[in-house]
Design a protein around this motif. Structure first.
Motif, mmCIF file in Angstrom:
data_model
loop_
_atom_site.group_PDB
_atom_site.id
_atom_site.type_symbol
_atom_site.label_atom_id
_atom_site.label_comp_id
_atom_site.label_asym_id
_atom_site.label_seq_id
_atom_site.Cartn_x
_atom_site.Cartn_y
_atom_site.Cartn_z
ATOM 1 N N ASP A 13 5.804 30.816 -2.055
ATOM 2 C CA ASP A 13 4.557 30.941 -2.815
ATOM 3 C C ASP A 13 4.104 29.623 -3.431
ATOM 4 O O ASP A 13 3.523 29.593 -4.514
ATOM 5 C CB ASP A 13 4.683 32.029 -3.903
ATOM 6 C CG ASP A 13 5.221 33.326 -3.341
ATOM 7 O OD1 ASP A 13 4.713 33.747 -2.294
ATOM 8 O OD2 ASP A 13 6.158 33.893 -3.929
ATOM 9 N N GLY A 40 3.227 35.972 2.710
ATOM 10 C CA GLY A 40 1.833 36.273 2.405
ATOM 11 C C GLY A 40 1.130 34.961 2.132
ATOM 12 O O GLY A 40 1.345 34.350 1.094
ATOM 13 N N ILE A 128 18.288 42.997 -4.281
ATOM 14 C CA ILE A 128 17.748 41.681 -3.909
ATOM 15 C C ILE A 128 16.264 41.599 -4.261
ATOM 16 O O ILE A 128 15.742 40.534 -4.541
ATOM 17 C CB ILE A 128 17.967 41.431 -2.392
ATOM 18 C CG1 ILE A 128 19.476 41.335 -2.113
ATOM 19 C CG2 ILE A 128 17.262 40.166 -1.910
ATOM 20 C CD1 ILE A 128 19.845 41.421 -0.655
ATOM 21 N N GLY A 129 15.636 42.779 -4.265
ATOM 22 C CA GLY A 129 14.181 42.779 -4.481
ATOM 23 C C GLY A 129 13.470 42.377 -3.203
ATOM 24 O O GLY A 129 12.548 41.554 -3.218
ATOM 25 N N VAL A 274 9.901 35.494 -6.787
ATOM 26 C CA VAL A 274 9.742 36.961 -6.764
ATOM 27 C C VAL A 274 11.082 37.545 -6.360
ATOM 28 O O VAL A 274 11.800 36.948 -5.580
ATOM 29 C CB VAL A 274 8.735 37.477 -5.698
ATOM 30 C CG1 VAL A 274 7.801 38.500 -6.271
ATOM 31 C CG2 VAL A 274 8.018 36.394 -4.979
ATOM 32 N N GLY A 275 11.386 38.716 -6.866
ATOM 33 C CA GLY A 275 12.678 39.313 -6.548
ATOM 34 C C GLY A 275 13.737 38.770 -7.491
ATOM 35 O O GLY A 275 13.455 37.960 -8.380
ATOM 36 N N ARG A 304 3.871 42.209 -6.593
ATOM 37 C CA ARG A 304 4.779 42.072 -7.737
ATOM 38 C C ARG A 304 4.431 40.830 -8.553
ATOM 39 O O ARG A 304 4.058 39.790 -7.991
ATOM 40 C CB ARG A 304 6.227 41.931 -7.259
ATOM 41 C CG ARG A 304 6.786 43.210 -6.688
ATOM 42 C CD ARG A 304 8.207 43.021 -6.214
ATOM 43 N NE ARG A 304 8.286 42.171 -5.039
ATOM 44 C CZ ARG A 304 9.420 41.796 -4.462
ATOM 45 N NH1 ARG A 304 10.575 42.173 -4.971
ATOM 46 N NH2 ARG A 304 9.418 41.040 -3.387
HETATM 47 P P1 IMP Z 1 13.052 39.941 2.375
HETATM 48 O O1 IMP Z 1 12.678 38.658 3.021
HETATM 49 O O2 IMP Z 1 11.954 40.963 2.384
HETATM 50 O O3 IMP Z 1 14.348 40.493 2.889
HETATM 51 O O4 IMP Z 1 13.312 39.630 0.804
HETATM 52 C C1 IMP Z 1 14.393 38.822 0.364
HETATM 53 C C2 IMP Z 1 13.990 37.963 -0.830
HETATM 54 O O5 IMP Z 1 13.050 36.988 -0.406
HETATM 55 C C3 IMP Z 1 13.317 38.731 -1.969
HETATM 56 O O6 IMP Z 1 13.676 38.115 -3.192
HETATM 57 C C4 IMP Z 1 11.836 38.509 -1.707
HETATM 58 O O7 IMP Z 1 11.063 38.632 -2.878
HETATM 59 C C5 IMP Z 1 11.866 37.085 -1.201
HETATM 60 N N1 IMP Z 1 10.732 36.752 -0.317
HETATM 61 C C6 IMP Z 1 10.552 37.130 0.961
HETATM 62 N N2 IMP Z 1 9.416 36.608 1.452
HETATM 63 C C7 IMP Z 1 8.869 35.884 0.476
HETATM 64 C C8 IMP Z 1 7.687 35.061 0.392
HETATM 65 O O8 IMP Z 1 6.930 34.896 1.347
HETATM 66 N N3 IMP Z 1 7.467 34.451 -0.801
HETATM 67 C C9 IMP Z 1 8.324 34.576 -1.854
HETATM 68 N N4 IMP Z 1 9.424 35.312 -1.818
HETATM 69 C C10 IMP Z 1 9.712 35.969 -0.668
#
Ligand code: IMP
Length: 429
Positions: A13, A40, A128-129, A274-275, A304
Motif C-alpha cells: 500500500d 489492490g 494472520i488477517g 494491514v492485518g 480494512r
Molecule cells: P494474504 O496475502 O491474503 O494471504 O494475506 C496475508 C497478509 O498479507 C495479511 O496481513 C494481508 O493483510 C497482507 N496483504 C496481502 N496483500 C496485501 C496488499 O496488497 N497490501 C497490503 N497488505 C496485503
C-alpha cells in the motif's frame, strides 16, 4: 533499453499502482510476477478512480502489453469481472494486449473457502488477517504439486479430474472447520464459466518478454504487496504466501535475473500495515489517527482500516539489502502536512543492543524499541505543488535525510493521489 522492477518497500500500500501507471508511459510491456487479487492498486486518471487487483496498472495506457506471469495466482471470476469493469470504462481489453502465462496457478473456490475458514478458526493472536481471497491455499497446492494451472483450462477433462482428486481432502478440511462440502460439478462449472474466457489470453510469458527484449522493448516488472510481506524475508508467519522481493521478478515470469536492470522501491513517507504482525513504529495516538485520516488509509481490497506509524529506516535498510534498490519513489508526503514534528526510526534497541537492521531471532521485531530522530514538520499543503524546488525547506530536508540514511537516491516524489501530483527529482537536488 532498460528494464525496471517496482516493489513496495514496506508492508504494501505504498502507492505502487500510481507509480506503475505513471512510469508505464516509457515502457512497452508490463508484467505482474507474484501475488493475486489480494493486491489492490488504486490509480486516479483525470479524476476517475480505477482499482485494479490482478490486471497490471499499465493497462490504462493504450497500446501497452500487459502480462500475468507464472508466479501469480489468478482467480478467473475476479479476472473476468476486472476485464469487464475496465472495458465498460472504455479501456481496450484484447488478447493482444492482455496475456496470461500457461503456467499461472488458478485460485479455486475451495482455496477461498479454506482461507476464510482457517482464519476464522484461529485465535486473535494467531490470526494472520489474510485478505480471504484464497491466496495461501492456492500457493500451497502449487508447491504440493496438486494445483490447477491456466493451461489446464484448455482441457476441461483435466480440470474435472484434478477437481475430483483434490476435493475429498479439501472437503475433509472444510468439514473439520464446520463448513459445508463443495460439489465437484458446481466447482467445475464456476471455474470453467470464467476460465473459458481466459483461453484466448494464454501465452508463453517468458517467450513474450524475451522476444520483446530482443526487439529493444522496455519491460516493467510490477510487484504486489510489500517486501516485508515476503514469505521468506518478511515478518513470518504474518506474511503473504509469495516472494515479494525484486529477484522474484525473474522466477515469477521466466526471465534471467541479469535482465533486471533497475529496481525502484516505492516508499510511503510513513508506515502502514494491514492485518496482524509486528510493527515497531506503530502509533496509537492522535498522530496515528492523523496519518490514517489524512492518508485515507483504508484497504482497497478488504476495506480494512490500516495501522499507521512513523517511517522505519531500519526496516527500509533491509529492503535495500534484499532488493538492491537503485532508486526510490517517495509517496504521500502531503499526508504529513500539519504535524509539528516528524519522526523516523533510524535503528532499534533490543535486549540492550542497538540494531541498524531488524534482528532475525524469533519475535524480535515485536519487541524492539525504535530509536527515533526528530525533524521539524510543516504546515504548507503540498498537493498541486509541481516541482521539487517548490517544496518547503523542511520537506526537502526530510527527503534528503531519508536518502542519506538509505544511500539510495529519491528520484520521484509524490504529493497526492492524481497522476499529475508527482514529479521527478534530479540526483543531489
Ligand atoms: P494474504 O496475502 O491474503 O494471504 O494475506 C496475508 C497478509 O498479507 C495479511 O496481513 C494481508 O493483510 C497482507 N496483504 C496481502 N496483500 C496485501 C496488499 O496488497 N497490501 C497490503 N497488505 C496485503
Amino acid at each position: 533499453m532498460s528494464n525496471l522492477v517496482i516493489v513496495g518497500a514496506q508492508w504494501g500500500d505504498e502507492g505502487k499502482g500510481k507509480l506503475v501507471d505513471l512510469l508505464s508511459g516509457d515502457m512497452d510491456i508490463i508484467v505482474r510476477f507474484q501475488g493475486g487479487n489480494n493486491a489492490g492498486h488504486t490509480v486516479i486518471v483525470g479524476g476517475e478512480q480505477y482499482i485494479l487487483h490482478l490486471i497490471p496498472s499499465g493497462i490504462l495506457h493504450p497500446g501497452k502489453v500487459c502480462l500475468i506471469g507464472n508466479g501469480v495466482v489468478l482467480d478467473p471470476t475476479v479476472f473476468c469481472q476486472e476485464m469487464d469493469t475496465l472495458a465498460a470504462k472504455g479501456v481496450e481489453i484484447s488478447p493482444a494486449r492482455l496475456k496470461i502465462s500457461y503456467k499461472t496457478h488458478i485460485i479455486m473456490p475451495y482455496h477461498r473457502a479454506l482461507d476464510i475458514a482457517r482464519e476464522k478458526a484461529k485465535s486473535a493472536a494467531n490470526r494472520i488477517g489474510t485478505t480471504g481471497r484464497g491466496i495461501g491455499p492456492c500457493y500451497e497446492d502449487r508447491v504440493g504439486r496438486t494445483g490447477i494451472r491456466a493451461a489446464d483450462l484448455c482441457e476441461p477433462d483435466v480440470v474435472r479430474r484434478k477437481i475430483e482428486l483434490a476435493l475429498p481432502e479439501k472437503n475433509a478440511l472444510l468439514a473439520m472447520y464446520g463448513k459445508p462440502e463443495l460439489k465437484a460439478g458446481a466447482v467445475f462449472d464456476e471455474v470453467m464459466a470464467a476460465g473459458a474466457r481466459l483461453i484466448p489470453h494464454l501465452t508463453d510469458v517468458s517467450s513474450e518478454i524475451m522476444d520483446g527484449a530482443a526487439k529493444g522493448k522496455n519491460i516493467m516488472f510490477e510487484g504486489a504487496q510489500g517486501v516485508h510481506l515476503d514469505v521468506d524475508h518478511g515478518t513470518y508467519p504474518f506474511v503473504t504466501s509469495s516472494n515479494t522481493v525484486a529477484s522474484n521478478a525473474a522466477a515469477g515470469c521466466g526471465v534471467p535475473a541479469s535482465m533486471l536492470d533497475r529496481v525502484m522501491g516505492i516508499v510511503k513517507a510513513y508506515t502502514t500495515r494491514v492485518g496482524t504482525g509486528p510493527f515497531p513504529t506503530e502509533l496509537f495516538d492522535e498522530t496515528g489517527a492523523h496519518l490514517q485520516t489524512c492518508g485515507a488509509e483504508v484497504g482497497a481490497t478488504t476495506g480494512r482500516v490500516r495501522r499507521c506509524g512513523w517511517l522505519d529506516i531500519a526496516l527500509l535498510r533491509e529492503t535495500v539489502r534484499l532488493c538492491g534498490l537503485t532508486e526510490i519513489a517517495f509517496t504521500k508526503l502531503d499526508v504529513l502536512t500539519g504535524l509539528d514534528e516528524i519522526k523516523m526510526a533510524t535503528a532499534y534497541e533490543y535486549k540492550g543492543r542497538s540494531y541498524l537492521y531488524p534482528p532475525q531471532t524469533h519475535n524480535a521485531l515485536a519487541e524492539v524499541v525504535p530509536i527515533y530522530e526528530t525533524l521539524p514538520g510543516w504546515n504548507t499543503p503540498l498537493r498541486h505543488i509541481g516541482a521539487w524546488e517548490e517544496l518547503p525547506a523542511p520537506v526537502q530536508a526530510y527527503v534528503r535525510r531519508v536518502e542519506e540514511l538509505l544511500g539510495v537516491p529519491v528520484t520521484i516524489v509524490s504529493v497526492g493521489p492524481d497522476r499529475d501530483e508527482t514529479f521527478s527529482r534530479k540526483a543531489g537536488a
